[in-house]
Design a protein around this motif. Structure first.
Motif, PDB file in Angstrom:
ATOM      1  N   ARG A 146      27.633  64.607  18.307  1.00  0.00           N
ATOM      2  CA  ARG A 146      27.138  63.370  18.652  1.00  0.00           C
ATOM      3  C   ARG A 146      26.415  62.805  17.457  1.00  0.00           C
ATOM      4  O   ARG A 146      26.017  63.511  16.372  1.00  0.00           O
ATOM      5  CB  ARG A 146      26.250  62.942  19.633  1.00  0.00           C
ATOM      6  CG  ARG A 146      24.832  64.061  19.641  1.00  0.00           C
ATOM      7  CD  ARG A 146      24.177  63.841  20.895  1.00  0.00           C
ATOM      8  NE  ARG A 146      23.674  62.439  21.186  1.00  0.00           N
ATOM      9  CZ  ARG A 146      23.080  62.340  22.286  1.00  0.00           C
ATOM     10  NH1 ARG A 146      22.720  63.431  22.946  1.00  0.00           N
ATOM     11  NH2 ARG A 146      22.644  61.006  22.620  1.00  0.00           N
ATOM     12  N   GLY A 147      26.316  61.607  17.191  1.00  0.00           N
ATOM     13  CA  GLY A 147      25.760  60.925  16.115  1.00  0.00           C
ATOM     14  C   GLY A 147      26.804  59.918  15.601  1.00  0.00           C
ATOM     15  O   GLY A 147      27.343  59.149  16.153  1.00  0.00           O
ATOM     16  N   CYS A 148      26.820  59.623  14.032  1.00  0.00           N
ATOM     17  CA  CYS A 148      27.706  58.942  13.334  1.00  0.00           C
ATOM     18  C   CYS A 148      28.266  59.633  12.008  1.00  0.00           C
ATOM     19  O   CYS A 148      27.938  60.615  11.795  1.00  0.00           O
ATOM     20  CB  CYS A 148      26.992  57.746  12.910  1.00  0.00           C
ATOM     21  SG  CYS A 148      25.667  57.809  11.707  1.00  0.00           S
ATOM     22  N   ALA A 167      35.237  50.072  11.930  1.00  0.00           N
ATOM     23  CA  ALA A 167      34.036  50.830  11.050  1.00  0.00           C
ATOM     24  C   ALA A 167      32.797  50.013  11.385  1.00  0.00           C
ATOM     25  O   ALA A 167      32.893  48.837  11.566  1.00  0.00           O
ATOM     26  CB  ALA A 167      34.321  50.760   9.689  1.00  0.00           C
ATOM     27  N   ILE A 168      31.631  50.529  11.287  1.00  0.00           N
ATOM     28  CA  ILE A 168      30.584  49.990  11.617  1.00  0.00           C
ATOM     29  C   ILE A 168      30.036  49.094  10.342  1.00  0.00           C
ATOM     30  O   ILE A 168      29.584  48.002  10.385  1.00  0.00           O
ATOM     31  CB  ILE A 168      29.238  50.825  11.634  1.00  0.00           C
ATOM     32  CG1 ILE A 168      29.478  51.605  13.215  1.00  0.00           C
ATOM     33  CG2 ILE A 168      27.862  50.159  11.656  1.00  0.00           C
ATOM     34  CD1 ILE A 168      29.390  50.760  14.232  1.00  0.00           C
ATOM     35  N   ASP A 169      30.346  49.390   8.871  1.00  0.00           N
ATOM     36  CA  ASP A 169      30.104  48.932   7.962  1.00  0.00           C
ATOM     37  C   ASP A 169      30.834  49.360   6.664  1.00  0.00           C
ATOM     38  O   ASP A 169      31.447  50.566   6.699  1.00  0.00           O
ATOM     39  CB  ASP A 169      28.579  48.793   7.382  1.00  0.00           C
ATOM     40  CG  ASP A 169      28.196  47.570   6.707  1.00  0.00           C
ATOM     41  OD1 ASP A 169      29.133  46.913   6.080  1.00  0.00           O
ATOM     42  OD2 ASP A 169      27.044  47.333   6.633  1.00  0.00           O
ATOM     43  N   PHE A 170      31.109  48.782   5.678  1.00  0.00           N
ATOM     44  CA  PHE A 170      31.739  49.087   4.262  1.00  0.00           C
ATOM     45  C   PHE A 170      30.825  48.889   3.270  1.00  0.00           C
ATOM     46  O   PHE A 170      30.756  47.591   2.782  1.00  0.00           O
ATOM     47  CB  PHE A 170      32.967  48.626   4.224  1.00  0.00           C
ATOM     48  CG  PHE A 170      34.146  49.111   3.436  1.00  0.00           C
ATOM     49  CD1 PHE A 170      34.953  49.944   3.588  1.00  0.00           C
ATOM     50  CD2 PHE A 170      33.899  48.471   1.831  1.00  0.00           C
ATOM     51  CE1 PHE A 170      35.729  50.299   2.641  1.00  0.00           C
ATOM     52  CE2 PHE A 170      34.829  48.929   1.098  1.00  0.00           C
ATOM     53  CZ  PHE A 170      35.776  49.755   1.323  1.00  0.00           C
ATOM     54  N   GLU A 182      22.881  54.045  16.978  1.00  0.00           N
ATOM     55  CA  GLU A 182      22.761  53.552  18.276  1.00  0.00           C
ATOM     56  C   GLU A 182      24.085  53.490  18.962  1.00  0.00           C
ATOM     57  O   GLU A 182      24.230  53.650  20.188  1.00  0.00           O
ATOM     58  CB  GLU A 182      22.283  52.213  18.234  1.00  0.00           C
ATOM     59  CG  GLU A 182      22.083  51.235  19.625  1.00  0.00           C
ATOM     60  CD  GLU A 182      21.345  50.079  19.411  1.00  0.00           C
ATOM     61  OE1 GLU A 182      20.956  49.454  20.229  1.00  0.00           O
ATOM     62  OE2 GLU A 182      20.806  49.814  18.189  1.00  0.00           O
ATOM     63  N   ARG A 183      25.049  52.984  18.062  1.00  0.00           N
ATOM     64  CA  ARG A 183      26.570  52.868  18.967  1.00  0.00           C
ATOM     65  C   ARG A 183      27.144  54.370  19.256  1.00  0.00           C
ATOM     66  O   ARG A 183      27.557  54.336  20.205  1.00  0.00           O
ATOM     67  CB  ARG A 183      27.453  52.212  17.720  1.00  0.00           C
ATOM     68  CG  ARG A 183      28.950  51.916  18.147  1.00  0.00           C
ATOM     69  CD  ARG A 183      28.924  50.664  18.938  1.00  0.00           C
ATOM     70  NE  ARG A 183      28.493  49.653  18.229  1.00  0.00           N
ATOM     71  CZ  ARG A 183      29.191  48.867  17.195  1.00  0.00           C
ATOM     72  NH1 ARG A 183      30.509  49.386  17.126  1.00  0.00           N
ATOM     73  NH2 ARG A 183      28.766  47.928  16.578  1.00  0.00           N
TER      74      ARG A 183
END
Length: 211
Positions: free
Chosen positions: A49-51, A99-102, A121-122
């Motif tokens: 788990r995580g990112c 993607a969360i961000d770039f 959080e996601r």
């Protein structure tokens, strides 16, 4: 046993990887570092788990290929890209695929940390969702084939008399099956059964009622 949430870092530049690991640890985050996307994927399991924070251009498997593989993994995790070779088309492609961000590697620390917090959080939300679906699968997995037949009619609002006619059984037997279903699944109403059945995609189509 479930792992604690971690930031999984992937970059073929070891010096940058080590520096980023130190930075995130100073911010109180648990990290794991990998010099290739293949190494990361080989370390993941259903409890991971995580990112993921990944470079875009890497030897072997690229960041985009990693993004695709993560989405299909037993424990999919949110990904954000941290690259020195970003451009608008690449950014659009990354974000379009979730993607969360770039970000560029020279992005301010505050911006990076904000994106990582969002990703974590996601990731927590996704982890909890998977856990809930596994629990529901286990609960509905206790039902017998006949109970599943009855349930398929219950979730679309059939009355006991209609279900009995459709399955060529008597109403008392239908009632007994409904009692067993609610007990095994752990709910108290037909509405709850319908909601949970839909949540796990138990039935794709409404049953056809025969006379």
């Amino acid at each position: 046993m479930n792992e604690s949430p971690r930031v999984h870092l992937v970059d073929d530049d070891e010096s940058f990887l080590n520096a980023l690991s130190r930075l995130l640890r100073l911010e109180g985050l648990e990290t794991r570092a990998f010099i290739s996307a293949t190494a990361l994927l080989g370390s993941l399991g259903p409890a991971s788990r995580g990112c993921v924070v990944a470079d875009l251009e890497m030897p072997g498997m690229t960041g985009f290929e990693l993004q695709e593989r993560l989405a299909a993994a037993p424990a999919p995790m949110p990904i954000l890209f941290l690259t020195g070779y970003g451009d608008i088309p690449a950014s659009v492609r990354a974000m379009r695929h979730g993607a969360i961000d770039f970000l560029e590697k020279r992005a301010p620390k505050e911006e990076l940390m904000r994106s990582i917090r969002v990703a974590l959080e996601r990731g927590d939300q996704e982890f909890e969702r998977r856990g809930r679906l596994r629990d529901l699968d286990q609960r509905f997995g206790r039902l017998t084939p006949r109970e599943l037949e009855v349930l398929q009619h219950v979730v679309v609002g059939r009355m006991n008399k209609e279900i009995a006619a459709a399955l060529s059984i008597n109403e008392r037997t239908v009632k007994l099956h409904r009692t067993a279903i609610t007990r095994k699944v752990g709910v108290h109403s037909s509405a709850q059964l319908a909601t949970l059945s839909k949540e796990i995609g138990l039935f794709g189509n409404e049953p056809t009622l025969t006379a």
